[in-house]
Design a protein around this motif. Structure first.
Motif, mmCIF file in Angstrom:
data_model
loop_
_atom_site.group_PDB
_atom_site.id
_atom_site.type_symbol
_atom_site.label_atom_id
_atom_site.label_comp_id
_atom_site.label_asym_id
_atom_site.label_seq_id
_atom_site.Cartn_x
_atom_site.Cartn_y
_atom_site.Cartn_z
ATOM 1 N N GLY A 31 -12.103 -3.064 -5.912
ATOM 2 C CA GLY A 31 -10.341 -3.436 -6.222
ATOM 3 C C GLY A 31 -10.369 -4.709 -6.658
ATOM 4 N N GLY A 85 -0.960 -0.720 -3.886
ATOM 5 C CA GLY A 85 -2.278 -0.640 -3.460
ATOM 6 C C GLY A 85 -2.044 1.138 -3.173
ATOM 7 N N ARG A 86 -3.353 2.011 -4.239
ATOM 8 C CA ARG A 86 -3.412 3.205 -3.608
ATOM 9 C C ARG A 86 -5.298 3.299 -4.197
ATOM 10 N N ILE A 87 -5.720 4.546 -3.806
ATOM 11 C CA ILE A 87 -6.720 5.187 -3.978
ATOM 12 C C ILE A 87 -6.639 5.642 -4.813
ATOM 13 N N LYS A 88 -7.884 5.161 -6.320
ATOM 14 C CA LYS A 88 -7.713 5.485 -7.149
ATOM 15 C C LYS A 88 -9.042 6.137 -7.168
ATOM 16 N N LEU A 136 -10.029 1.075 -5.267
ATOM 17 C CA LEU A 136 -8.510 1.338 -5.445
ATOM 18 C C LEU A 136 -7.770 0.256 -6.364
ATOM 19 N N LEU A 195 0.705 -0.878 0.105
ATOM 20 C CA LEU A 195 -0.247 -0.075 -0.074
ATOM 21 C C LEU A 195 0.836 1.039 -0.177
ATOM 22 N N LYS A 243 -6.853 -3.896 -0.413
ATOM 23 C CA LYS A 243 -7.851 -3.795 0.536
ATOM 24 C C LYS A 243 -8.094 -4.833 1.640
ATOM 25 N N VAL A 276 -1.766 5.645 1.451
ATOM 26 C CA VAL A 276 -2.869 5.864 1.487
ATOM 27 C C VAL A 276 -3.513 7.014 2.285
ATOM 28 N N LEU A 309 -5.227 -2.814 3.848
ATOM 29 C CA LEU A 309 -5.622 -1.630 4.524
ATOM 30 C C LEU A 309 -6.716 -1.394 6.348
ATOM 31 N N CYS A 331 -4.850 -5.068 -4.869
ATOM 32 C CA CYS A 331 -4.988 -3.709 -4.031
ATOM 33 C C CYS A 331 -4.733 -3.765 -2.885
ATOM 34 N N PHE A 350 -14.732 -0.752 0.233
ATOM 35 C CA PHE A 350 -13.612 -0.623 0.049
ATOM 36 C C PHE A 350 -13.854 -2.036 -1.433
#
Lengths: 259, 263, 271
Positions: free
Chosen positions: C64, C237-240, C232, C47, C70, C50, C73, C68, C62
Motif C-alpha cells: 500500500g 488505513g484499511r484493507i481494500k 491496504l 487503522l 501497514k 481491520v 499493523l 496506509c 502487506f
C-alpha cells in the motif's frame, strides 16, 4: 508517532516550568530556614533586595552595554574572519596547505591563555579584550568552516559545473551554501566561547562590564547578593543571546536543512 | 612516506620563513623584542624555565603538574557525579523534563562568573579552582549523558523488545552501550571546558600553575615566558584530548567515525 | 500439525475477503483499530476496523501507499504497539506484547552497532537461559543458514547492506519463532542483492516452516514471495482488497499470470 511527540511538547514546557519553580523554591527555603548561611549564599529574594539597594538601573545598564558591545563586536569580526579563512583554506589547496597547520598549532591554546599576550600587544584597554573575544569566535568557526568545505558532496560541485559554473561563482553559489550547516554549528560554539571569554576577561582586567561589576563587588567587600544577581544576569544574557543566534541560524538555513 | 614528507614541506617552509622574519624583524628593530620575543629568546627562556624556574625554584614542569592535577581533580569529580546522575535522569522522561530548563540555565552560567561567589565560599585556595573546573565540566557532561541516553535509536530498542527485554535489562544491554559514543564525546567536550576554566582561574590569586605563570611573566616583562607557557598549555590540552580519542577508539571499536556522533 | 495448513494455504477459499478459513487461522485480527491522539486532543485514526486471518505457514504481504498503516499493523502483530480497539491473537492467545513467538526484521537492519555479527545473533538468545558457549554455537549455525559464517566477527559498520540484513534475519530466527514479521526488509538494497535475499528467504521459509508477514512497497516483490497479498488503503488505513497468488514456485517475472496480477494490483493501487 509524530502526533505523540507533539503531544509531549506541550507538557515538556509545563514540566520544565514546574521544575524551575521547584528549584527556586528549594533555594529560597534552604536559605530562609538557615540550611544554607544567607551571608554566603543568600536566597533569591534577599539577593534581589540587596542588588536593588546597591545597584542603580543605570549602573547595570551601563555595564550591560559594555559587555554586549565587546562580545558582539569581537564575535562578529572573529566569526567573519574565521569563516573567510576556513572557506578559503577549504577551497584553495595551496592556501589550505599553509594556513591549516598554523591554525592547528594554535587551536589547542585556550583563548583565555592569550590574555597576557594580548595585554603585552595591545595594552590594558578595549583592544586587548576585543582580541581575546575575537579569538574565542575565530577558532571554532574556522575549524567548522574548513570541515564543512571539505565534506561537501562532490556531486553537487559537479552538477553545478555542468551548468558552466566555476571559480568564485561556484564557490559562493554552491560550495558556501553547502558548507553552511557545518559553519552554523561553528558559529553557535563560537558564540558560547566568546561569551565565556568575555566574562573571564572582564574579571581579570577591566574597569566596566558585568564581569567587572561582580568581581568589583567582591573586592570592595560588598554584598554577596549583588554577586549572585550578577551571575544570574550573565547566565540569562548568555541563554537569551544563544537562543537568538540559534533562531537566526534557523531562519538562515532551517528551511532546507533539518536541524 | 615520501608523499607525506612532500605534503609537510610547504607548511614547514612557511613556518620557518615566518619565524625567520620574526627574528629578523626584532634584530633590525621593526618589532619590539618585548612584544615579539624572537625564537632565540624563547629558546633561552625555555632552558631557564626548565632549570631554574620562574619564579625561581618553580620549574615549568611543576607549574604544569599543578595545573594538570587541578584539572583532573575537578574533571574527575564532575564525571563521577554527572555520569551516574545523567544515566538516571535520562532513563526517567518525567525527571528529564522537570530538570531540562534548570540544566540548560546552569550550563549557560559562565563558569568563571562564579569566581567571586566561590571565593566567598572557599577562599582563594585550591578548592575554589577545583570547584570551578568541576562546575564547568559537570553541566557539559550531564547534558551529554542525558542526551546520549534519551536519543538512542528507537529501532534498536524495538529490536531488543522483540526478544522480550524490558526495564533495567533493556537499559543495561541496549540503551547504555548505544549511549556510550555520546558520553565519550561529552567527556572530550568537558575536558576542553576544564582547560579553559583553569587558565582563567589561575590568573587570579595564585602564583602556581600555568595560568599564573603566563600572567606573572607579563608583569615582569618576560613575554617569552608567557609564550612558552601558552605553548605548554596547548600541548597538554592536545595530548590529553588525543589520549581520550585513543581510549575511545580502543573501548568502542564498533563506533566508526567518532566525529560524527556530535549532534 | 505442519502438514495440513500447507494444503489449506493453497485452497481456493483462503483468499475470501477479510477472513481465511476460521479453524486454521493462526494469526487472527478482529476489528483492530489504531488511533493516535494529537496535542490538540483530536484523534487521528491510523487503522480502522481491520479483519484478517492468516493461516499457519502462510506467506502474506502487506502492500500500500505510504500512510496506509501497514507498518503499524505489523508492529501491532509484533506486540510493539497497542491495539486501540479490537484484538489480535496468535494461536488463540491475545497479543499483549512482544515475545509471543514473533520474530521481527526491521526496515533498517536495527543491528546493535557495538556487537559483532555473531553476538548480534546471540543477542536473540538473551532470555533463553542457555550457556554462553551454546548461544554462540547456535548463533554460528544461524549465520551459516544465511551464508555468513565467515563474517561472524565483523561489526555491522563493516558489512554491506545485504549482509546486515542477513544477520538481522538470522537474529530474528534465533528463538525459532513461529512467525516472522518483516517490515520492508529489502527496501534499501540494490536490485541484485534484493533478488538474492528474496530467494534466500523463500528457502528459509520452506526449510523452517514459518508464518511470514511481509511489508513491502514493491508489487513484484510481493508477487515473487507471497501466498496472498493484502492491499491496504490510507485515510484511514484499511484493507481494500486481498489478492491470492496461485502461481507455482519458483515464480518467473515473465509468466503471463504474474503480469496479469501485477496489472490488477497496480490498477487497484492507483485508483
Amino acid at each position: 508517532m509524530k502526533p505523540l511527540s507533539r503531544l509531549s511538547a506541550a507538557s515538556d514546557l509545563t514540566l520544565g516550568l514546574i521544575g524551575a519553580i521547584l528549584a527556586v523554591a528549594a533555594w529560597e527555603i534552604s536559605a530562609r530556614t538557615g540550611l544554607v548561611d544567607p551571608a554566603i549564599f543568600p536566597s533569591p529574594s534577599l539577593a534581589i533586595r540587596a542588588a536593588a539597594e546597591r545597584l542603580t538601573a543605570e549602573t547595570v545598564a551601563d555595564n550591560l552595554f559594555w559587555s554586549l558591545l565587546r562580545v558582539f563586536s569581537g564575535f562578529l569580526l572573529g566569526a567573519l574572519a574565521g569563516a573567510a579563512v576556513g572557506i578559503a583554506a577549504g577551497w584553495y589547496r595551496g592556501f589550505g596547505a599553509i594556513a591549516r597547520p598554523l591554525i592547528e598549532l594554535l587551536r589547542p591554546i585556550p583563548p583565555l591563555a592569550w590574555i597576557p599576550l594580548a595585554i603585552i600587544w595591545f595594552g590594558l584597554g578595549e583592544p586587548s579584550k576585543f582580541f581575546i573575544i575575537f579569538l574565542g569566535a575565530f577558532f571554532p568557526v574556522v575549524t567548522a568552516a574548513y570541515q564543512g568545505m571539505r565534506s561537501i558532496d562532490p556531486m553537487l560541485l559537479k552538477a553545478a559545473q555542468t551548468f558552466g559554473l566555476s571559480g568564485v561563482p561556484l564557490l559562493l553559489r554552491v560550495a558556501v551554501p553547502a558548507a553552511a550547516p557545518d559553519l552554523a554549528t561553528g558559529v553557535r560554539i563560537g558564540w558560547g566561547l566568546s561569551f565565556g571569554v568575555l566574562v573571564a576577561a572582564e574579571l581579570i582586567a577591566a574597569d566596566r562590564g558585568l564581569g567587572y561589576m561582580i568581581i568589583n563587588e567582591r573586592n570592595t567587600g560588598g554584598s554577596v547578593g549583588v554577586i549572585v544577581v550578577g551571575i544570574l544576569l550573565i547566565g540569562a544574557l548568555n541563554l537569551i543571546t544563544d537562543a537568538a543566534i540559534g533562531a537566526a541560524i534557523k531562519r538562515w538555513i532551517g528551511r532546507w536543512h533539518g536541524a | 612516506m615520501t608523499r607525506k614528507l612532500v605534503q609537510a614541506l610547504p607548511p614547514l617552509a612557511a613556518f620557518t620563513v615566518l619565524l625567520l622574519l620574526w627574528e629578523a624583524g626584532v634584530r633590525y628593530g621593526f618589532l619590539k623584542p618585548y612584544q615579539f620575543p624572537p625564537v632565540s629568546r624563547i629558546a633561552r627562556g625555555f632552558v631557564e624555565l626548565s632549570t631554574t624556574g620562574f619564579p625561581t625554584g618553580v620549574s615549568i614542569w611543576s607549574h604544569a603538574l599543578t595545573t594538570i592535577l587541578r584539572v583532573l581533580q575537578g574533571y574527575g569529580a564532575a564525571l563521577a557525579l554527572a555520569i551516574p546522575l545523567g544515566l538516571v535522569i535520562g532513563a526517567l522522561p518525567v525527571v528529564d523534563k522537570l530538570t531540562a530548563p534548570l540544566i540548560v540555565f546552569c550550563r549557560s552560567v559562565a563558569t568563571l562568573s562564579l569566581l567571586p561567589l566561590v571565593i566567598v565560599w572557599f577562599g582563594a585556595g585550591e578548592l575554589t579552582k577545583v570547584f570551578l573546573i568541576g562546575y564547568g565540566c559537570f553541566w557539559v557532561m550531564l547534558s551529554n549523558v542525558i542526551a546520549g541516553v534519551r536519543y538512542v535509536d528507537p529501532t534498536l530498542v524495538r529490536a531488543a523488545r522483540t526478544f522480550g527485554l524490558k526495564g533495567l535489562e533493556l537499559y543495561r544491554s541496549v540503551v547504555l552501550p548505544a549511549a556510550l559514543p555520546r558520553i565519550f564525546a561529552g567527556a572530550r567536550m568537558a575536558l576542553g571546558v576544564g582547560f579553559m576554566v583553569i587558565v582563567g582561574a589561575e590568573m587570579i590569586g595564585t602564583i602556581e600553575g600555568l595560568g599564573a605563570l603566563i600572567m606573572e611573566a607579563r608583569t615582569f616583562y618576560r613575554s617569552e615566558i608567557t609564550i612558552i607557557g601558552m605553548l605548554v598549555i596547548g600541548l597538554i590540552g592536545f595530548t590529553i584530548s588525543a589520549g581520550l580519542m585513543a581510549l575511545e577508539r580502543a573501548m568502542l571499536p564498533w563506533a566508526g567515525n567518532l566525529d560524527r556522533v556530535r549532534r | 500439525m505442519s502438514q495440513s495448513p500447507v494444503m489449506e494455504r493453497r485452497s481456493p477459499d483462503a483468499g475470501v475477503e477479510g477472513h481465511g478459513p476460521a479453524e486454521t487461522a493462526f494469526i487472527r485480527i478482529d476489528g483492530a483499530r489504531k488511533v493516535f491522539t494529537q496535542r490538540s486532543g483530536g484523534a487521528v485514526p491510523v487503522l480502522d476496523n481491520v479483519d484478517l486471518a492468516i493461516a499457519e505457514n502462510e506467506f502474506v504481504s502487506f502492500i500500500g501507499r505510504s500512510g496506509c498503516g501497514k507498518t503499524t499493523l505489523l508492529n501491532m502483530i509484533a506486540g510493539l504497539e497497542d491495539v486501540s480497539a479490537g484484538r489480535i491473537a496468535i494461536a488463540g492467545k491475545v497479543v499483549t506484547g512482544p515475545g509471543q513467538g514473533q520474530g521481527v526484521v526491521f526496515q533498517q537492519h536495527a543491528l546493535f552497532p557495538w556487537l559483532t555479527a555473531v553476538d548480534n545473533v546471540a543477542f536473540g538468545f538473551h532470555k533463553s537461559g542457555l550457556a554462553k558457549a551454546e548461544r554462540r554455537r547456535r548463533a554460528l549455525d544461524l549465520l551459516a543458514l544465511v551464508g555468513l559464517e565467515a563474517a561472524a566477527g565483523r561489526y555491522p559498520r563493516e558489512m554491506s547492506g545485504g549482509m546486515q540484513q542477513r544477520v538481522s534475519i538470522a537474529r530474528a530466527l534465533a528463538l525459532d519463532p513461529q512467525i516472522l514479521l518483516m517490515d520492508e526488509p529489502f527496501g534499501a538494497l540494490d536490485e541484485l542483492t534484493r533478488i538474492e535475499l528474496q530467494q534466500e528467504l523463500l528457502r528459509i521459509w520452506e526449510a523452517r516452516r514459518k508464518t511470514i508477514v511481509f511489508v513491502t512497497h514493491s508489487i513484484s516483490e510481493a508477487l515473487m514471495l507471497s501466498d496472498r497479498i493484502v492491499l491496504l488503503a490510507p485515510n484511514p488505513g484499511r484493507i481494500k482488497r486481498i489478492f491470492p497468488v496461485d502461481l507455482p514456485r519458483p515464480r518467473l517475472r515473465t509468466d503471463p499470470g504474474f503480469n496479469a496480477l501485477y496489472q490488477a494490483i497496480w490498477n487497484e493501487l492507483s485508483t
